[in-house]
Design a protein around this motif. Structure first.
Motif, PDB file in Angstrom:
ATOM      1  N   ASN A  90      61.549  47.429  21.559  1.00  0.00           N
ATOM      2  CA  ASN A  90      62.048  47.394  22.937  1.00  0.00           C
ATOM      3  C   ASN A  90      60.965  46.878  23.885  1.00  0.00           C
ATOM      4  N   ASN A  91      60.497  47.730  24.772  1.00  0.00           N
ATOM      5  CA  ASN A  91      59.481  47.299  25.736  1.00  0.00           C
ATOM      6  C   ASN A  91      58.149  48.009  25.487  1.00  0.00           C
ATOM      7  N   SER A  92      57.889  48.378  24.226  1.00  0.00           N
ATOM      8  CA  SER A  92      56.679  49.126  23.889  1.00  0.00           C
ATOM      9  C   SER A  92      55.652  48.257  23.165  1.00  0.00           C
ATOM     10  N   TYR A  93      54.408  48.454  23.550  1.00  0.00           N
ATOM     11  CA  TYR A  93      53.285  47.728  22.963  1.00  0.00           C
ATOM     12  C   TYR A  93      52.255  48.730  22.474  1.00  0.00           C
ATOM     13  N   GLN A  94      51.485  48.305  21.489  1.00  0.00           N
ATOM     14  CA  GLN A  94      50.417  49.166  20.987  1.00  0.00           C
ATOM     15  C   GLN A  94      49.105  48.389  21.043  1.00  0.00           C
ATOM     16  N   ASP A 124      45.917  58.848  15.485  1.00  0.00           N
ATOM     17  CA  ASP A 124      44.865  57.837  15.481  1.00  0.00           C
ATOM     18  C   ASP A 124      44.505  57.480  16.926  1.00  0.00           C
ATOM     19  N   PRO A 125      43.432  58.084  17.449  1.00  0.00           N
ATOM     20  CA  PRO A 125      43.067  57.877  18.853  1.00  0.00           C
ATOM     21  C   PRO A 125      42.676  56.437  19.196  1.00  0.00           C
ATOM     22  N   ARG A 126      42.541  55.567  18.174  1.00  0.00           N
ATOM     23  CA  ARG A 126      42.267  54.150  18.469  1.00  0.00           C
ATOM     24  C   ARG A 126      43.542  53.434  18.926  1.00  0.00           C
ATOM     25  N   LYS A 127      44.693  54.089  18.721  1.00  0.00           N
ATOM     26  CA  LYS A 127      45.975  53.470  19.082  1.00  0.00           C
ATOM     27  C   LYS A 127      46.441  53.979  20.439  1.00  0.00           C
ATOM     28  N   ILE A 128      46.608  53.041  21.355  1.00  0.00           N
ATOM     29  CA  ILE A 128      47.085  53.357  22.702  1.00  0.00           C
ATOM     30  C   ILE A 128      48.465  52.734  22.844  1.00  0.00           C
ATOM     31  N   ALA A 129      49.451  53.555  23.184  1.00  0.00           N
ATOM     32  CA  ALA A 129      50.821  53.048  23.351  1.00  0.00           C
ATOM     33  C   ALA A 129      51.084  52.796  24.826  1.00  0.00           C
ATOM     34  N   ILE A 130      51.722  51.677  25.106  1.00  0.00           N
ATOM     35  CA  ILE A 130      52.102  51.340  26.480  1.00  0.00           C
ATOM     36  C   ILE A 130      53.575  50.959  26.472  1.00  0.00           C
ATOM     37  N   ALA A 131      54.358  51.690  27.253  1.00  0.00           N
ATOM     38  CA  ALA A 131      55.776  51.373  27.406  1.00  0.00           C
ATOM     39  C   ALA A 131      55.927  50.668  28.750  1.00  0.00           C
ATOM     40  N   THR A 132      56.212  49.380  28.714  1.00  0.00           N
ATOM     41  CA  THR A 132      56.388  48.655  29.969  1.00  0.00           C
ATOM     42  C   THR A 132      57.753  49.000  30.553  1.00  0.00           C
ATOM     43  N   SER A 133      57.894  48.833  31.854  1.00  0.00           N
ATOM     44  CA  SER A 133      59.150  49.230  32.491  1.00  0.00           C
ATOM     45  C   SER A 133      60.221  48.144  32.409  1.00  0.00           C
ATOM     46  N   SER A 134      59.879  46.991  31.855  1.00  0.00           N
ATOM     47  CA  SER A 134      60.867  45.923  31.721  1.00  0.00           C
ATOM     48  C   SER A 134      60.961  45.476  30.274  1.00  0.00           C
TER      49      SER A 134
END
Length: 152
Positions: A90-94, A124-134
């Protein structure tokens, strides 16, 4: 910050990038600009390439603007010493931080507390998840770029 060319961040997004036939007709010129863009070692260098494109071929088509945003994201990711930035769903990035990442931990913890879009992977603290709003790629890439700029 260290020079991004010392580090290379891979960026994987759900889009094939290309120069449309009606923008650059000559295959050799297309290859030249693919190589220039993917080899840009700084934002200045990338912006000069974009100016050259606009000067020679006119206004950038949307697909080339998205390609430019992706290259800017690669440069920010490289400056932050991220191994990879990838679209998950969807709109999620790692973001996958390298062991020598330059992301400021204080800034990261502040933004995680204040921004619901950003979280760390507990396993795994090296992984940062970002869910964009679009879920529109160009808007998601602009949002992702803004978040990465904040970390610089």
């Amino acid at each position: 910050n260290e020079d991004p060319k010392d580090y290379f961040c891979q960026v994987h997004v759900p889009q094939d990038f290309y120069f449309p036939e009606n923008y650059i007709k000559d295959t050799r010129q297309k290859m030249e600009f693919y190589k220039k863009m993917s080899g840009a070692a700084s934002l200045d260098e990338l912006h000069h390439i974009v100016l050259e494109l606009v000067d020679r071929f006119g206004k950038l088509p949307a697909i080339v603007e998205a390609m430019t945003l992706t290259e800017e994201i690669r440069l920010f990711g490289s400056a932050l010493k991220l191994d990879k930035i990838q679209w998950i769903r969807n709109n999620s990035y790692q973001l996958l931080a390298s062991t020598e990442t330059t992301i400021n931990i204080t800034k990261l913890s502040e933004i995680i507390k204040s921004d619901q879009r950003i979280s760390l992977d507990v396993g795994d603290p090296r992984k940062i998840a970002i869910a964009t709003s679009s879920d529109k790629l160009d808007l998601a890439l602009k949002e992702l770029k803004g978040i990465l700029e904040y970390f610089l």
